[in-house]
Write an enzyme that holds these catalytic residues in place. Structure first.
Site, PDB file in Angstrom:
ATOM      1  N   LYS A  60      36.978  36.876 -27.980  1.00  0.00           N
ATOM      2  CA  LYS A  60      38.393  36.681 -28.332  1.00  0.00           C
ATOM      3  C   LYS A  60      38.698  35.190 -28.512  1.00  0.00           C
ATOM      4  O   LYS A  60      39.265  34.782 -29.521  1.00  0.00           O
ATOM      5  CB  LYS A  60      39.287  37.254 -27.232  1.00  0.00           C
ATOM      6  CG  LYS A  60      40.745  36.896 -27.437  1.00  0.00           C
ATOM      7  CD  LYS A  60      41.601  37.179 -26.224  1.00  0.00           C
ATOM      8  CE  LYS A  60      41.498  36.187 -25.117  1.00  0.00           C
ATOM      9  NZ  LYS A  60      42.606  35.289 -24.895  1.00  0.00           N
ATOM     10  N   ASN A  61      38.301  34.377 -27.534  1.00  0.00           N
ATOM     11  CA  ASN A  61      38.697  32.965 -27.592  1.00  0.00           C
ATOM     12  C   ASN A  61      38.015  32.212 -28.736  1.00  0.00           C
ATOM     13  O   ASN A  61      38.617  31.347 -29.360  1.00  0.00           O
ATOM     14  CB  ASN A  61      38.418  32.278 -26.252  1.00  0.00           C
ATOM     15  CG  ASN A  61      39.443  32.687 -25.194  1.00  0.00           C
ATOM     16  OD1 ASN A  61      40.481  33.271 -25.523  1.00  0.00           O
ATOM     17  ND2 ASN A  61      39.153  32.408 -23.937  1.00  0.00           N
ATOM     18  N   ARG A  87      48.710  31.852 -26.451  1.00  0.00           N
ATOM     19  CA  ARG A  87      48.388  30.477 -26.115  1.00  0.00           C
ATOM     20  C   ARG A  87      47.722  29.748 -27.293  1.00  0.00           C
ATOM     21  O   ARG A  87      48.017  28.600 -27.586  1.00  0.00           O
ATOM     22  CB  ARG A  87      47.426  30.518 -24.913  1.00  0.00           C
ATOM     23  CG  ARG A  87      46.917  29.213 -24.462  1.00  0.00           C
ATOM     24  CD  ARG A  87      47.893  28.554 -23.535  1.00  0.00           C
ATOM     25  NE  ARG A  87      47.487  27.199 -23.233  1.00  0.00           N
ATOM     26  CZ  ARG A  87      48.337  26.242 -22.927  1.00  0.00           C
ATOM     27  NH1 ARG A  87      49.613  26.481 -22.886  1.00  0.00           N
ATOM     28  NH2 ARG A  87      47.911  25.037 -22.668  1.00  0.00           N
ATOM     29  N   CYS A 131      49.045  33.635 -21.012  1.00  0.00           N
ATOM     30  CA  CYS A 131      49.070  34.139 -19.636  1.00  0.00           C
ATOM     31  C   CYS A 131      49.821  33.177 -18.724  1.00  0.00           C
ATOM     32  O   CYS A 131      49.706  31.961 -18.843  1.00  0.00           O
ATOM     33  CB  CYS A 131      47.650  34.315 -19.132  1.00  0.00           C
ATOM     34  SG  CYS A 131      46.918  35.842 -19.681  1.00  0.00           S
ATOM     35  N   ARG A 134      49.845  24.592 -17.636  1.00  0.00           N
ATOM     36  CA  ARG A 134      49.166  24.522 -18.929  1.00  0.00           C
ATOM     37  C   ARG A 134      49.756  23.436 -19.842  1.00  0.00           C
ATOM     38  O   ARG A 134      50.336  23.722 -20.892  1.00  0.00           O
ATOM     39  CB  ARG A 134      49.142  25.906 -19.594  1.00  0.00           C
ATOM     40  CG  ARG A 134      48.541  26.940 -18.666  1.00  0.00           C
ATOM     41  CD  ARG A 134      48.211  28.226 -19.323  1.00  0.00           C
ATOM     42  NE  ARG A 134      46.931  28.206 -19.997  1.00  0.00           N
ATOM     43  CZ  ARG A 134      46.283  29.289 -20.375  1.00  0.00           C
ATOM     44  NH1 ARG A 134      46.786  30.473 -20.152  1.00  0.00           N
ATOM     45  NH2 ARG A 134      45.138  29.214 -20.985  1.00  0.00           N
ATOM     46  N   ILE A 170      49.971  20.079 -22.359  1.00  0.00           N
ATOM     47  CA  ILE A 170      49.311  19.823 -23.641  1.00  0.00           C
ATOM     48  C   ILE A 170      49.192  18.321 -23.915  1.00  0.00           C
ATOM     49  O   ILE A 170      48.994  17.891 -25.040  1.00  0.00           O
ATOM     50  CB  ILE A 170      50.033  20.508 -24.825  1.00  0.00           C
ATOM     51  CG1 ILE A 170      51.507  20.143 -24.836  1.00  0.00           C
ATOM     52  CG2 ILE A 170      49.842  22.012 -24.798  1.00  0.00           C
ATOM     53  CD1 ILE A 170      52.147  20.392 -26.185  1.00  0.00           C
ATOM     54  N   ASP A 171      49.312  17.523 -22.840  1.00  0.00           N
ATOM     55  CA  ASP A 171      49.276  16.068 -23.018  1.00  0.00           C
ATOM     56  C   ASP A 171      47.975  15.578 -23.661  1.00  0.00           C
ATOM     57  O   ASP A 171      47.983  14.631 -24.454  1.00  0.00           O
ATOM     58  CB  ASP A 171      49.502  15.364 -21.666  1.00  0.00           C
ATOM     59  CG  ASP A 171      48.524  15.844 -20.607  1.00  0.00           C
ATOM     60  OD1 ASP A 171      48.392  17.064 -20.421  1.00  0.00           O
ATOM     61  OD2 ASP A 171      47.855  14.999 -19.974  1.00  0.00           O
ATOM     62  N   ASP A 180      38.244  32.472 -16.043  1.00  0.00           N
ATOM     63  CA  ASP A 180      38.637  33.783 -16.574  1.00  0.00           C
ATOM     64  C   ASP A 180      37.886  34.933 -15.897  1.00  0.00           C
ATOM     65  O   ASP A 180      38.146  36.095 -16.185  1.00  0.00           O
ATOM     66  CB  ASP A 180      38.407  33.838 -18.096  1.00  0.00           C
ATOM     67  CG  ASP A 180      39.449  33.034 -18.851  1.00  0.00           C
ATOM     68  OD1 ASP A 180      40.386  32.516 -18.215  1.00  0.00           O
ATOM     69  OD2 ASP A 180      39.341  32.918 -20.091  1.00  0.00           O
ATOM     70  N   ARG A 192      45.596  42.473 -24.742  1.00  0.00           N
ATOM     71  CA  ARG A 192      45.560  41.167 -25.429  1.00  0.00           C
ATOM     72  C   ARG A 192      44.118  40.694 -25.613  1.00  0.00           C
ATOM     73  O   ARG A 192      43.825  39.949 -26.544  1.00  0.00           O
ATOM     74  CB  ARG A 192      46.305  40.120 -24.590  1.00  0.00           C
ATOM     75  CG  ARG A 192      47.808  40.284 -24.621  1.00  0.00           C
ATOM     76  CD  ARG A 192      48.480  39.144 -23.904  1.00  0.00           C
ATOM     77  NE  ARG A 192      47.817  37.907 -24.257  1.00  0.00           N
ATOM     78  CZ  ARG A 192      47.877  36.792 -23.566  1.00  0.00           C
ATOM     79  NH1 ARG A 192      48.575  36.735 -22.476  1.00  0.00           N
ATOM     80  NH2 ARG A 192      47.238  35.718 -23.976  1.00  0.00           N
TER      81      ARG A 192
HETATM   82  C1  UD1 Z   1      41.137  28.104 -22.616  1.00  0.00           C
HETATM   83  C2  UD1 Z   1      40.974  29.600 -22.732  1.00  0.00           C
HETATM   84  C3  UD1 Z   1      41.324  30.283 -21.420  1.00  0.00           C
HETATM   85  C4  UD1 Z   1      40.510  29.669 -20.291  1.00  0.00           C
HETATM   86  C5  UD1 Z   1      40.627  28.157 -20.266  1.00  0.00           C
HETATM   87  C6  UD1 Z   1      39.698  27.495 -19.256  1.00  0.00           C
HETATM   88  C7  UD1 Z   1      41.445  30.056 -25.059  1.00  0.00           C
HETATM   89  C8  UD1 Z   1      42.406  30.604 -26.063  1.00  0.00           C
HETATM   90  N1  UD1 Z   1      41.864  30.045 -23.791  1.00  0.00           N
HETATM   91  O1  UD1 Z   1      42.495  27.848 -22.312  1.00  0.00           O
HETATM   92  O2  UD1 Z   1      41.044  31.667 -21.553  1.00  0.00           O
HETATM   93  O3  UD1 Z   1      41.004  30.168 -19.056  1.00  0.00           O
HETATM   94  O4  UD1 Z   1      40.290  27.626 -21.557  1.00  0.00           O
HETATM   95  O5  UD1 Z   1      38.376  27.856 -19.490  1.00  0.00           O
HETATM   96  O6  UD1 Z   1      40.330  29.684 -25.383  1.00  0.00           O
HETATM   97  N2  UD1 Z   1      45.280  20.645 -19.291  1.00  0.00           N
HETATM   98  C9  UD1 Z   1      46.035  19.493 -19.183  1.00  0.00           C
HETATM   99  N3  UD1 Z   1      46.418  18.879 -20.342  1.00  0.00           N
HETATM  100  C10 UD1 Z   1      46.087  19.356 -21.569  1.00  0.00           C
HETATM  101  C11 UD1 Z   1      45.305  20.518 -21.665  1.00  0.00           C
HETATM  102  C12 UD1 Z   1      44.905  21.138 -20.503  1.00  0.00           C
HETATM  103  O7  UD1 Z   1      46.368  19.042 -18.090  1.00  0.00           O
HETATM  104  O8  UD1 Z   1      46.484  18.758 -22.569  1.00  0.00           O
HETATM  105  C13 UD1 Z   1      44.850  21.330 -18.055  1.00  0.00           C
HETATM  106  C14 UD1 Z   1      45.380  22.761 -17.967  1.00  0.00           C
HETATM  107  O9  UD1 Z   1      46.682  22.806 -17.413  1.00  0.00           O
HETATM  108  C15 UD1 Z   1      44.336  23.416 -17.081  1.00  0.00           C
HETATM  109  C16 UD1 Z   1      43.036  22.691 -17.478  1.00  0.00           C
HETATM  110  O10 UD1 Z   1      43.435  21.474 -18.102  1.00  0.00           O
HETATM  111  O11 UD1 Z   1      44.623  23.135 -15.729  1.00  0.00           O
HETATM  112  C17 UD1 Z   1      42.136  23.461 -18.410  1.00  0.00           C
HETATM  113  O12 UD1 Z   1      42.877  23.892 -19.521  1.00  0.00           O
HETATM  114  P1  UD1 Z   1      42.212  24.161 -20.945  1.00  0.00           P
HETATM  115  O13 UD1 Z   1      40.730  24.048 -20.843  1.00  0.00           O
HETATM  116  O14 UD1 Z   1      42.922  23.333 -21.958  1.00  0.00           O
HETATM  117  O15 UD1 Z   1      42.569  25.691 -21.158  1.00  0.00           O
HETATM  118  P2  UD1 Z   1      43.084  26.380 -22.489  1.00  0.00           P
HETATM  119  O16 UD1 Z   1      42.446  25.749 -23.668  1.00  0.00           O
HETATM  120  O17 UD1 Z   1      44.554  26.502 -22.431  1.00  0.00           O
END
Ligand code: UD1
Length: 430
Positions: A22-23, A93, A117, A122, A124-125, A305, A397
């Site tokens: 999926k991802n 997401r 989820c 989460r 996005i910085d 996950d 999902r």
């Molecule tokens: C992706 C996966 C999700 C999985 C996660 C971790 C997809 C669609 N989703 O989510 O299933 O659980 O990887 O393996 O592929 N963070 C920041 N700033 C940022 C981005 C992330 O602080 O700009 C933090 C997040 O809050 C979290 C950590 O970094 O604590 C990891 O997040 P990230 O690897 O970005 O997860 P996703 O890409 O959202």
């Protein structure tokens, strides 16, 4: 709203075929808009997150065909907008992958801030930092990420935190930037590598995906391709843990065993037998399982996950186990539901201290999110008696035909939408 009715207590036995990831599919489908040529993507799972992303892309003018359930053909030569529809995309997401893809292709994107989820803040910085490093102006306005650039220029991007999403987003935008980008502290997850392979098959120049330094030389444009998505490591892991928790014997087919190593290692530690084949793993589990310690980490560590699924299995293991969540801050919400099924688990901050019990007992519970929902299904399959799980749309999902695949392994599970369905279920299994 649909529910699952589950009569537990049967070990899962047999073979299950794993679908496309999926991802990886979400990243690859978003990246496919970056070319004007036709793209043929195979092994795409038929799950809600994927379907929602495709709907949102259709709304900006992408032509999407599904010649069969698992193949998507996309033509993005006539995109007429870079503004993604709020109603659809907020539900998932991975919507934010369209920022990287559209910014790369058209130098502008407007995408609602992602949903997905409910497992933590989460942020996005890191995505924003990366886009800015490539020369984009980024702002958050009215719940949307708005990014635009006169020109994208390659740069050195050092992530402060390992982020799958930020690595994927910057990799996409950098493919069509002028010059060279180096991403340091990049995520190494299998779907990061899969996306890089996909983009390279469209003419991108990406090296190092799968290590923590990714080097990208920008190219002028990308061309069409035919590409098959990798198998879903989390779907596979979920069935491996279902076999463990029910003391079953399941051959999980169509996988890349290397991607499952951290899961396999933990299963061996708790007393399961795991045999690896070229593209399958067989998991059998004697009674009782034994306790262990798990900490979720970025790949190749144990995946976050899979945290709820292993917690469910450890709840039935002899002794005290500790599960530490190293990625998300709010990922133990399902434990309350598990306690209602008889589990003995104490959550303190990002740590769950689990005292194994002999059995769970069926209860009426609800799925709080995608992976926790799947984990609660595993608990119900292992439990004595009947469990009703509400909010199964969370599970759909990310899992295609979950209950069908489980039934083929001998599980007594039905999707029910009415009291009549429940009566039928009782007649069949009670
Ligand atoms: C992706 C996966 C999700 C999985 C996660 C971790 C997809 C669609 N989703 O989510 O299933 O659980 O990887 O393996 O592929 N963070 C920041 N700033 C940022 C981005 C992330 O602080 O700009 C933090 C997040 O809050 C979290 C950590 O970094 O604590 C990891 O997040 P990230 O690897 O970005 O997860 P996703 O890409 O959202």
């Amino acid at each position: 709203m649909d529910r699952y009715a589950i009569q537990g207590g049967e070990p899962l036995v047999g073979e299950v075929q794993i679908g496309g990831a999926k991802n990886a599919s979400l990243a690859i489908l978003a990246a496919a808009v970056m070319t004007d040529s036709k793209v043929n993507i195979e092994n795409v799972p038929d799950v809600t997150d994927v379907n929602v992303l495709l709907k949102a892309m259709e709304r900006i003018g992408v032509k999407v065909e599904r010649p069969d359930r698992h193949t998507v053909v996309m033509d993005s030569s006539n995109i007429d907008s870079c503004v993604i529809d709020d109603e659809y995309i907020k539900r998932i997401r991975a919507s934010y992958y369209l920022v990287g893809a559209l910014l790369g292709k058209t130098r502008q994107a407007e995408v609602p801030l992602p949903g997905g989820c409910n497992i933590g803040v989460r942020a996005i910085d890191q995505h924003i930092k990366g886009f800015k490093a490539l020369g984009a102006k980024v702002r958050i306005q009215h719940g949307c990420i708005i990014a635009d650039a006169d020109e994208l220029r390659g740069n050195h991007v050092f992530f402060d935190k390992v982020s799958v999403g930020a690595t994927i987003n910057i990799m996409m935008a950098a493919c069509l930037a002028v010059g060279k980008t180096i991403i340091e502290n990049a995520a190494k997850e299998p779907h990061v590598v899969d996306l890089a392979n996909f983009l390279n098959s469209m003419g991108a120049n990406i090296k190092g995906a799968g290590t923590d330094v990714i080097r990208i030389k920008g190219v002028e444009k990308l061309h069409g391709t035919t590409y098959a998505v990798i198998p879903d490591q989390i779907e596979a892991g979920t069935f491996m843990l279902a076999s463990a928790a029910t003391h079953g014997d399941v051959m999980v087919r169509g996988v890349i065993p290397k991607h499952l190593e951290s899961i396999t290692a933990k299963l061996c530690e708790i007393g399961c037998h795991v045999t690896e084949y070229d593209d399958a793993v067989r998991v059998s589990a004697p009674e009782p399982l034994t306790s262990t310690q798990v900490k979720t980490l970025p790949y190749p560590g144990f995946p976050t996950d899979m945290q709820p699924q292993i917690t469910v299995a450890l709840g039935l293991a002899q002794g005290t186990s500790i599960v530490t969540e190293g990625i998300f801050e709010n990922r133990f919400k399902y434990v309350e539901e598990l306690i209602r099924m008889g589990a003995s688990i104490k959550v303190e901050g990002n740590m769950a201290v689990i005292t194994g019990v002999q059995k769970y007992t069926g209860a009426s519970i609800s799925a709080p999110d995608l992976r926790a929902g799947a984990a609660l299904v595993i608990a119900a399959l292992a439990a004595e008696g009947e469990t009703i799980i509400e909010d199964t749309s969370f599970i759909e999902r990310g899992y295609e035909a979950f209950e069908v695949k489980l039934r083929e392994l001998g599980a007594r599970i039905e999707r029910i939408s009415s009291d009549k369905d429940l009566t039928k279920f009782h007649l069949r299994f009670a």
